[in-house]
Design a protein around this motif. Structure first.
Motif, PDB file in Angstrom:
ATOM      1  N   VAL A  51       3.317  40.467  50.745  1.00  0.00           N
ATOM      2  CA  VAL A  51       4.179  41.190  51.681  1.00  0.00           C
ATOM      3  C   VAL A  51       4.827  42.378  50.974  1.00  0.00           C
ATOM      4  N   HIS A  52       5.334  42.140  49.776  1.00  0.00           N
ATOM      5  CA  HIS A  52       6.054  43.207  49.054  1.00  0.00           C
ATOM      6  C   HIS A  52       5.202  43.910  48.007  1.00  0.00           C
ATOM      7  N   ASN A  53       3.940  43.451  47.845  1.00  0.00           N
ATOM      8  CA  ASN A  53       3.065  44.014  46.817  1.00  0.00           C
ATOM      9  C   ASN A  53       3.689  43.976  45.429  1.00  0.00           C
ATOM     10  N   THR A  54       4.247  42.833  45.108  1.00  0.00           N
ATOM     11  CA  THR A  54       4.863  42.664  43.791  1.00  0.00           C
ATOM     12  C   THR A  54       4.171  41.525  43.034  1.00  0.00           C
ATOM     13  N   ILE A  55       4.356  41.533  41.710  1.00  0.00           N
ATOM     14  CA  ILE A  55       3.829  40.444  40.887  1.00  0.00           C
ATOM     15  C   ILE A  55       4.969  39.452  40.674  1.00  0.00           C
ATOM     16  N   VAL A  56       4.782  38.259  41.159  1.00  0.00           N
ATOM     17  CA  VAL A  56       5.880  37.295  41.146  1.00  0.00           C
ATOM     18  C   VAL A  56       5.742  36.245  40.039  1.00  0.00           C
ATOM     19  N   GLY A  57       4.614  36.241  39.347  1.00  0.00           N
ATOM     20  CA  GLY A  57       4.451  35.254  38.287  1.00  0.00           C
ATOM     21  C   GLY A  57       3.095  35.379  37.632  1.00  0.00           C
ATOM     22  N   LEU A  58       2.931  34.640  36.535  1.00  0.00           N
ATOM     23  CA  LEU A  58       1.653  34.590  35.822  1.00  0.00           C
ATOM     24  C   LEU A  58       1.309  33.133  35.589  1.00  0.00           C
ATOM     25  N   GLU A  59       0.028  32.794  35.744  1.00  0.00           N
ATOM     26  CA  GLU A  59      -0.397  31.441  35.359  1.00  0.00           C
ATOM     27  C   GLU A  59      -1.073  31.505  33.996  1.00  0.00           C
ATOM     28  N   ALA A  60      -0.627  30.651  33.086  1.00  0.00           N
ATOM     29  CA  ALA A  60      -1.245  30.548  31.759  1.00  0.00           C
ATOM     30  C   ALA A  60      -2.413  29.574  31.825  1.00  0.00           C
ATOM     31  N   LEU A  61      -3.561  29.998  31.319  1.00  0.00           N
ATOM     32  CA  LEU A  61      -4.751  29.130  31.287  1.00  0.00           C
ATOM     33  C   LEU A  61      -5.277  29.083  29.855  1.00  0.00           C
ATOM     34  N   VAL A  62      -5.457  27.886  29.352  1.00  0.00           N
ATOM     35  CA  VAL A  62      -5.840  27.723  27.951  1.00  0.00           C
ATOM     36  C   VAL A  62      -7.291  28.157  27.731  1.00  0.00           C
ATOM     37  N   PHE A 273      -2.285  45.726  33.037  1.00  0.00           N
ATOM     38  CA  PHE A 273      -2.419  45.505  34.490  1.00  0.00           C
ATOM     39  C   PHE A 273      -1.080  45.710  35.191  1.00  0.00           C
ATOM     40  N   LEU A 274      -0.006  45.177  34.609  1.00  0.00           N
ATOM     41  CA  LEU A 274       1.327  45.310  35.207  1.00  0.00           C
ATOM     42  C   LEU A 274       1.753  46.779  35.265  1.00  0.00           C
ATOM     43  N   GLN A 275       1.452  47.515  34.203  1.00  0.00           N
ATOM     44  CA  GLN A 275       1.842  48.928  34.151  1.00  0.00           C
ATOM     45  C   GLN A 275       1.080  49.739  35.197  1.00  0.00           C
ATOM     46  N   ILE A 276      -0.209  49.480  35.328  1.00  0.00           N
ATOM     47  CA  ILE A 276      -1.007  50.180  36.348  1.00  0.00           C
ATOM     48  C   ILE A 276      -0.510  49.808  37.749  1.00  0.00           C
ATOM     49  N   TRP A 277      -0.214  48.546  37.929  1.00  0.00           N
ATOM     50  CA  TRP A 277       0.279  48.061  39.220  1.00  0.00           C
ATOM     51  C   TRP A 277       1.565  48.791  39.607  1.00  0.00           C
ATOM     52  N   GLU A 278       2.464  48.936  38.642  1.00  0.00           N
ATOM     53  CA  GLU A 278       3.739  49.623  38.885  1.00  0.00           C
ATOM     54  C   GLU A 278       3.512  51.052  39.357  1.00  0.00           C
ATOM     55  N   VAL A 279       2.597  51.746  38.704  1.00  0.00           N
ATOM     56  CA  VAL A 279       2.315  53.134  39.064  1.00  0.00           C
ATOM     57  C   VAL A 279       1.745  53.185  40.488  1.00  0.00           C
ATOM     58  N   GLU A 280       0.799  52.270  40.767  1.00  0.00           N
ATOM     59  CA  GLU A 280       0.139  52.294  42.074  1.00  0.00           C
ATOM     60  C   GLU A 280       1.036  51.811  43.211  1.00  0.00           C
ATOM     61  N   HIS A 281       2.063  51.042  42.880  1.00  0.00           N
ATOM     62  CA  HIS A 281       2.930  50.502  43.932  1.00  0.00           C
ATOM     63  C   HIS A 281       4.368  50.971  43.762  1.00  0.00           C
ATOM     64  N   GLN A 282       4.543  52.178  43.309  1.00  0.00           N
ATOM     65  CA  GLN A 282       5.860  52.838  43.196  1.00  0.00           C
ATOM     66  C   GLN A 282       6.896  52.019  42.430  1.00  0.00           C
ATOM     67  N   GLY A 283       6.434  51.395  41.364  1.00  0.00           N
ATOM     68  CA  GLY A 283       7.382  50.744  40.466  1.00  0.00           C
ATOM     69  C   GLY A 283       8.104  49.544  41.035  1.00  0.00           C
ATOM     70  N   ARG A 284       7.578  49.000  42.140  1.00  0.00           N
ATOM     71  CA  ARG A 284       8.273  47.845  42.705  1.00  0.00           C
ATOM     72  C   ARG A 284       7.775  46.546  42.081  1.00  0.00           C
ATOM     73  N   ILE A 285       8.338  46.218  40.940  1.00  0.00           N
ATOM     74  CA  ILE A 285       7.987  44.953  40.294  1.00  0.00           C
ATOM     75  C   ILE A 285       9.164  44.013  40.470  1.00  0.00           C
TER      76      ILE A 285
END
Ligand code: C2E
Ligand code: MG
Ligand code: MG
Ligand code: MG
Length: 286
Positions: A51-62, A273-285
């Motif tokens: 809905v907000h196009n934000t990254i809300v978390g990361l899953e760690a996978l071994v 990925f987070l940095q590119i995402w911020e640029v593409e989505h107007q810094g809404r992290i």
């Protein structure tokens, strides 16, 4: 694979073993060494708020890359570690690595993105599970609110009051709690009410052909509605294409995870990925 020789004694013939048995012997030897040498690494996959196009978390996978065996998938070595009890030292390594990677994420400026850790039912079942977690977090000077714990349906199935109390204690300590692979076990949502869960992750098998199969849509739709009534947020696993994304968004699924956005990658790549995402989505992290 034990052979009797002429003199009535037995000897061991490695060459005669079938491929599976040889693999287990190698796996056993190598995983013990790998735990000793902390050979494991973590990859991370983002969870996206659609809905907000934000990254809300990361899953760690071994991840485990071994000299003898090459890449071994967690689908193979986690069950083996569980059978042998090696999952306890392995889990501790994974949680310590998650703390180290969290520090790197925060140093890159992402201070509010929690890391989700997959918890084995064997580790969860230990009486000192919460204390062992807290001890590691203290060592790394970090707090429970930076972490989510993903437990599978199996962990909560047939569980007693003791297990419910454990969930409550973890929740009170500040951890966010997720039920992973939902739909693969046989628990009903009404059963889950007893646990203070924050997130419900719908198993990939339900998402896979969702765009083609009306029945799958109906099931996923019902899971989302009920989870929301129970005050849980819903995460869809294994989103691979735009058709799935659009359908799930229309159904009100809160968060999406899958190859469509990113495969699990090492932390350095994830930060890119987070940095590119911020640029593409107007810094809404978030
Ligand atoms: P899981 O927790 O349900 O993790 C999701 C699995 O789906 C991961 O496989 C991930 O790489 C894969 N995946 C994510 N997005 C997609 C997609 O769009 N398409 C497809 N085909 N697959 C996708 P992985 O990393 O091989 O892990 C498999 C399972 O092994 C995990 O399932 C979890 O149960 C276990 N596992 C992984 N890491 C850990 C860990 O650190 N600790 C414990 N206890 N278990 C772990
Ligand atoms: Mg998981
Ligand atoms: Mg899962
Ligand atoms: Mg799964």
């Amino acid at each position: 694979f034990v052979k009797q020789n002429g003199r009535g004694s037995f000897s061991f013939y490695f060459e005669d073993l079938n491929i599976d048995a040889k693999r287990v012997i190698l796996l056993d030897r190598e995983i013990r060494k790998a735990i000793e040498n902390r050979e494991f690494t973590l990859s991370f996959q983002p969870k996206i708020d659609v809905v907000h196009n934000t990254i809300v978390g990361l899953e760690a996978l071994v991840r485990w890359q071994n000299k003898e065996l090459g890449f071994v998938s967690p689908g193979e070595f986690i069950p083996y570690a569980e059978e042998t009890g090696l999952i306890i030292p392995l889990s501790e390594i994974i949680i310590e690595k998650a703390c180290e990677e969290l520090a790197i994420l925060r140093a890159a400026g992402y201070r509010d993105i929690p890391i989700a850790i997959n918890i084995s039912s064997i580790h969860f079942g230990q009486s000192n599970f919460l204390e062992s977690l807290q001890k590691i977090l203290e060592k790394y000077n970090t707090a429970p609110h930076n972490f989510e714990l993903e437990v599978t349906e199996r962990t909560v199935m047939n569980s007693d009051e003791e297990t419910v109390r454990k969930f409550v204690r973890l929740k009170k300590a500040g951890f966010k709690l997720s039920i992973d692979d939902f739909g693969t076990g046989y628990s009903s949502l009404s059963y889950l009410v007893r646990f203070p869960l924050d997130y419900l992750k719908i198993d990939r098998s339900f998402i896979q052909h969702i765009a083609l199969l009306d029945e799958k849509q109906a099931v996923v739709d019902a899971i989302i509605q009920m989870a929301h009534r129970l005050k849980m947020k819903v995460i869809a696993e294994g989103v691979e294409n735009i058709q799935q994304l659009n359908l799930l968004r229309k159904m009100g699924c809160d968060y999406l995870q899958g190859y469509y956005y990113s495969k699990p990658v090492p932390m350095a790549e994830l930060i890119d990925f987070l940095q590119i995402w911020e640029v593409e989505h107007q810094g809404r992290i978030e």
